[in-house]
Design a protein around this motif. Structure first.
Motif, PDB file in Angstrom:
ATOM      1  N   CYS B  77       4.119 -19.571   8.855  1.00  0.00           N
ATOM      2  CA  CYS B  77       3.234 -19.928   7.736  1.00  0.00           C
ATOM      3  C   CYS B  77       3.771 -19.388   6.418  1.00  0.00           C
ATOM      4  O   CYS B  77       3.722 -20.069   5.384  1.00  0.00           O
ATOM      5  CB  CYS B  77       1.821 -19.420   7.993  1.00  0.00           C
ATOM      6  N   VAL B  78       4.312 -18.169   6.469  1.00  0.00           N
ATOM      7  CA  VAL B  78       4.826 -17.539   5.250  1.00  0.00           C
ATOM      8  C   VAL B  78       6.055 -18.298   4.748  1.00  0.00           C
ATOM      9  O   VAL B  78       6.152 -18.649   3.561  1.00  0.00           O
ATOM     10  CB  VAL B  78       5.169 -16.049   5.511  1.00  0.00           C
ATOM     11  N   SER B  79       6.985 -18.598   5.664  1.00  0.00           N
ATOM     12  CA  SER B  79       8.185 -19.332   5.259  1.00  0.00           C
ATOM     13  C   SER B  79       7.815 -20.704   4.714  1.00  0.00           C
ATOM     14  O   SER B  79       8.402 -21.160   3.731  1.00  0.00           O
ATOM     15  CB  SER B  79       9.144 -19.529   6.440  1.00  0.00           C
ATOM     16  N   ALA B  80       6.864 -21.346   5.364  1.00  0.00           N
ATOM     17  CA  ALA B  80       6.487 -22.694   4.933  1.00  0.00           C
ATOM     18  C   ALA B  80       5.882 -22.659   3.535  1.00  0.00           C
ATOM     19  O   ALA B  80       6.144 -23.534   2.706  1.00  0.00           O
ATOM     20  CB  ALA B  80       5.500 -23.312   5.920  1.00  0.00           C
ATOM     21  N   CYS B  81       5.074 -21.628   3.266  1.00  0.00           N
ATOM     22  CA  CYS B  81       4.463 -21.488   1.945  1.00  0.00           C
ATOM     23  C   CYS B  81       5.548 -21.291   0.893  1.00  0.00           C
ATOM     24  O   CYS B  81       5.544 -21.948  -0.163  1.00  0.00           O
ATOM     25  CB  CYS B  81       3.497 -20.308   1.926  1.00  0.00           C
ATOM     26  N   ASN B  82       6.494 -20.403   1.185  1.00  0.00           N
ATOM     27  CA  ASN B  82       7.572 -20.132   0.231  1.00  0.00           C
ATOM     28  C   ASN B  82       8.374 -21.393  -0.052  1.00  0.00           C
ATOM     29  O   ASN B  82       8.705 -21.690  -1.202  1.00  0.00           O
ATOM     30  CB  ASN B  82       8.489 -19.039   0.777  1.00  0.00           C
ATOM     31  N   GLU B  83       8.662 -22.132   1.013  1.00  0.00           N
ATOM     32  CA  GLU B  83       9.449 -23.358   0.884  1.00  0.00           C
ATOM     33  C   GLU B  83       8.673 -24.413   0.090  1.00  0.00           C
ATOM     34  O   GLU B  83       9.195 -25.029  -0.838  1.00  0.00           O
ATOM     35  CB  GLU B  83       9.796 -23.861   2.292  1.00  0.00           C
ATOM     36  N   ASN B 204      -4.187 -31.223   4.494  1.00  0.00           N
ATOM     37  CA  ASN B 204      -3.587 -30.117   5.235  1.00  0.00           C
ATOM     38  C   ASN B 204      -2.803 -29.249   4.264  1.00  0.00           C
ATOM     39  O   ASN B 204      -2.535 -29.654   3.141  1.00  0.00           O
ATOM     40  CB  ASN B 204      -2.656 -30.644   6.335  1.00  0.00           C
ATOM     41  N   THR B 205      -2.482 -28.058   4.705  1.00  0.00           N
ATOM     42  CA  THR B 205      -1.667 -27.169   3.879  1.00  0.00           C
ATOM     43  C   THR B 205      -0.322 -26.950   4.565  1.00  0.00           C
ATOM     44  O   THR B 205      -0.185 -27.194   5.771  1.00  0.00           O
ATOM     45  CB  THR B 205      -2.352 -25.802   3.714  1.00  0.00           C
ATOM     46  N   ALA B 206       0.647 -26.470   3.802  1.00  0.00           N
ATOM     47  CA  ALA B 206       1.980 -26.258   4.369  1.00  0.00           C
ATOM     48  C   ALA B 206       1.937 -25.231   5.494  1.00  0.00           C
ATOM     49  O   ALA B 206       2.597 -25.394   6.528  1.00  0.00           O
ATOM     50  CB  ALA B 206       2.937 -25.810   3.269  1.00  0.00           C
ATOM     51  N   CYS B 207       1.131 -24.160   5.324  1.00  0.00           N
ATOM     52  CA  CYS B 207       1.078 -23.107   6.348  1.00  0.00           C
ATOM     53  C   CYS B 207       0.475 -23.638   7.651  1.00  0.00           C
ATOM     54  O   CYS B 207       0.987 -23.370   8.743  1.00  0.00           O
ATOM     55  CB  CYS B 207       0.311 -21.893   5.836  1.00  0.00           C
ATOM     56  N   ALA B 208      -0.617 -24.408   7.525  1.00  0.00           N
ATOM     57  CA  ALA B 208      -1.264 -24.934   8.727  1.00  0.00           C
ATOM     58  C   ALA B 208      -0.357 -25.934   9.431  1.00  0.00           C
ATOM     59  O   ALA B 208      -0.280 -25.971  10.670  1.00  0.00           O
ATOM     60  CB  ALA B 208      -2.602 -25.580   8.363  1.00  0.00           C
ATOM     61  N   GLU B 209       0.361 -26.738   8.651  1.00  0.00           N
ATOM     62  CA  GLU B 209       1.298 -27.691   9.257  1.00  0.00           C
ATOM     63  C   GLU B 209       2.383 -26.949  10.024  1.00  0.00           C
ATOM     64  O   GLU B 209       2.742 -27.324  11.143  1.00  0.00           O
ATOM     65  CB  GLU B 209       1.950 -28.564   8.171  1.00  0.00           C
ATOM     66  N   CYS B 211       2.299 -23.918  11.275  1.00  0.00           N
ATOM     67  CA  CYS B 211       1.728 -23.237  12.441  1.00  0.00           C
ATOM     68  C   CYS B 211       1.570 -24.214  13.600  1.00  0.00           C
ATOM     69  O   CYS B 211       1.908 -23.911  14.742  1.00  0.00           O
ATOM     70  CB  CYS B 211       0.386 -22.627  12.059  1.00  0.00           C
ATOM     71  N   ALA B 212       1.082 -25.411  13.272  1.00  0.00           N
ATOM     72  CA  ALA B 212       0.908 -26.429  14.313  1.00  0.00           C
ATOM     73  C   ALA B 212       2.258 -26.831  14.894  1.00  0.00           C
ATOM     74  O   ALA B 212       2.400 -27.046  16.097  1.00  0.00           O
ATOM     75  CB  ALA B 212       0.191 -27.642  13.734  1.00  0.00           C
ATOM     76  N   LYS B 213       3.261 -26.906  14.015  1.00  0.00           N
ATOM     77  CA  LYS B 213       4.593 -27.305  14.461  1.00  0.00           C
ATOM     78  C   LYS B 213       5.178 -26.277  15.431  1.00  0.00           C
ATOM     79  O   LYS B 213       5.906 -26.622  16.362  1.00  0.00           O
ATOM     80  CB  LYS B 213       5.505 -27.453  13.237  1.00  0.00           C
TER      81      LYS B 213
END
Ligand code: SF4
Ligand code: SF4
Lengths: 146, 258
Positions: B77-83, B204-209, B211-213
């Motif tokens: 989630c953290v990496s996805a948010c940063n990206e 949806n949010t980047a973090c939730a996406e 996490c699901a992935k």
């Protein structure tokens, strides 16, 4: 007035060095308003739009800064996109000539997303020496030729 | 706080709605036809609001964190948010922006470790908004708490007021910000609940996406005001804890398993 001097090609980094915009706003207009209006009032449109977008979440494209950048900042023959710190950047070319110091691009992207993502690739990043934004935003980068 | 935009100029700005509508319908057509594999289509159930429509208080966006599904060693989630938001590190971790961070909390009695992400809780009664001297820290009518960086003076009162340490200050000039995520020196910033994605109807949010992935399904984004939304149904059935509920902030981010 200042812009007409600029458009007569009196400046290095003048129109001949600036890649042309896509000019595809709609079927019948190239830009979102007539060019004369945009030259004088683009900041009024952008200022009004920014409050609508940030506060109300209105995301229309017509006066969106992202839209301006996507259309106006296109790659040159070498496939490179100019940064705002360069006088071949569409916005910078006129702001430098008219000695206008804006801070939009301290926060906002000065190039389309694809250009920025590309600049972040490690091998690209290693190669470029990116000029510090304010360091290069000096009038001295302009040479007159008239 | 009034949510009316500040009109400094009396320009007659009538946007060319027909073009907007066309772009909008084209966007939907592209979404509807998204091919996942030959013969398999993804039909997007979420409705994007038209671009020219203001957000409304009919929605209240929120997030549900199921800590039982959150993995101690995962920071997707953290990496996805940063990206997603272009939070590139400046190589100085002490001052690098953090919109979301991972917490691992160990119960000394049982040894059980609870892992969870922590970000802006999108409070209904946000202390960051109360203290802001300029009105830059504001709560959008749909519940998303944002900083209007055009009016933020960088005083950092909001950072002191936030009970969740959710906000970061940008100390030095930035470059290569992403178009949808403007950010820069002298302003405070925090999780925007991926407001750019919400506004384009991603639901949806980047973090939730992310996490699901990863297959963890610990994050669920949705509309707390819609009783039919997955998040509302789960909250109704299983409940959701507010961190520091004693403060009475009515947070939009709720936790299960803590
Ligand atoms: S969590 Fe902090 S930053 Fe977010 S709304 Fe609440 S007080 Fe403001
Ligand atoms: S730092 Fe900016 S958003 Fe935070 S309280 Fe000060 S002016 Fe408001």
């Amino acid at each position: 007035m200042a812009c007409s001097v600029l458009l007569s090609g009196a400046v290095s980094g003048g129109p001949e060095d600036i890649p042309p915009p896509k000019g595809v706003y709609s079927e019948d207009t190239l830009c979102v308003e007539p060019v004369e209006v945009m030259r004088r009032q683009h900041f009024d449109y952008i200022l009004d739009h920014r409050d609508r977008t940030v506060v109300e979440g209105i995301r229309t494209k017509q006066y969106s800064l992202i839209g301006c950048i996507d259309c106006h900042i296109t790659p040159n023959a070498q496939g490179e996109y100019a940064r705002y710190s360069q006088d071949t950047h569409f916005c910078a070319s006129c702001h430098l000539f008219t000695a206008v110091n804006i801070d939009c691009f301290q926060c906002h992207a000065d190039r389309p997303e694809e250009a920025i993502r590309k600049a972040q690739e490690p091998d690209v990043k290693a190669q470029q020496s990116v000029p510090e934004l304010h360091e290069t935003l000096q009038f001295s980068t302009i040479t007159f030729d008239r | 706080m009034s949510t009316e935009p500040v009109m400094r100029y009396t320009l007659d700005i009538t946007e060319d709605i027909s073009v907007e509508r066309r772009n909008f319908t084209q966007g939907i057509a592209a979404l509807a036809g998204l091919t996942l594999a030959p013969g398999v289509f993804l039909y997007c159930a979420a409705e994007a609001k038209p671009d020219d429509q203001a957000v409304s208080s009919q929605q209240r966006w929120g997030m549900l964190v199921n800590t039982n599904n959150c993995q101690e060693d995962c920071d997707a989630c953290v990496s996805a948010c940063n990206e997603e938001n272009g939070l590139w590190s400046l190589g100085r971790p002490a001052t690098d922006a953090q919109w979301i961070r991972k917490l691992n909390v160990k119960d000394r009695q049982t040894g059980h470790v609870t892992s969870m992400p922590m970000m802006c809780q999108h409070c209904e009664h946000p202390p960051c908004v109360d203290v802001c001297p300029t009105g830059a820290s504001f709560r959008r009518v749909d519940g998303i708490v944002l900083v209007n960086k055009h009016t933020c003076i960088g005083c950092r009162y909001c950072m002191m007021a936030c009970p969740y340490k959710a906000r970061s200050f940008i100390h030095e000039p930035l470059q290569d910000q992403l178009p949808h995520s403007p950010r820069g020196k002298g302003c405070v910033e925090s999780c925007t609940l991926c407001v750019h994605k919400v506004d384009r109807g991603d639901n949806n949010t980047a973090c939730a996406e992310a996490c699901a992935k990863e297959g963890h399904q610990a994050l669920l984004f949705g509309d707390l005001n819609d009783p039919e939304s997955e998040i509302s149904k789960r909250l109704e059935q299983f409940g959701g804890t507010q961190i520091r509920a004693d403060l009475g902030l009515n947070t939009g981010v709720r936790y299960q398993g803590i």
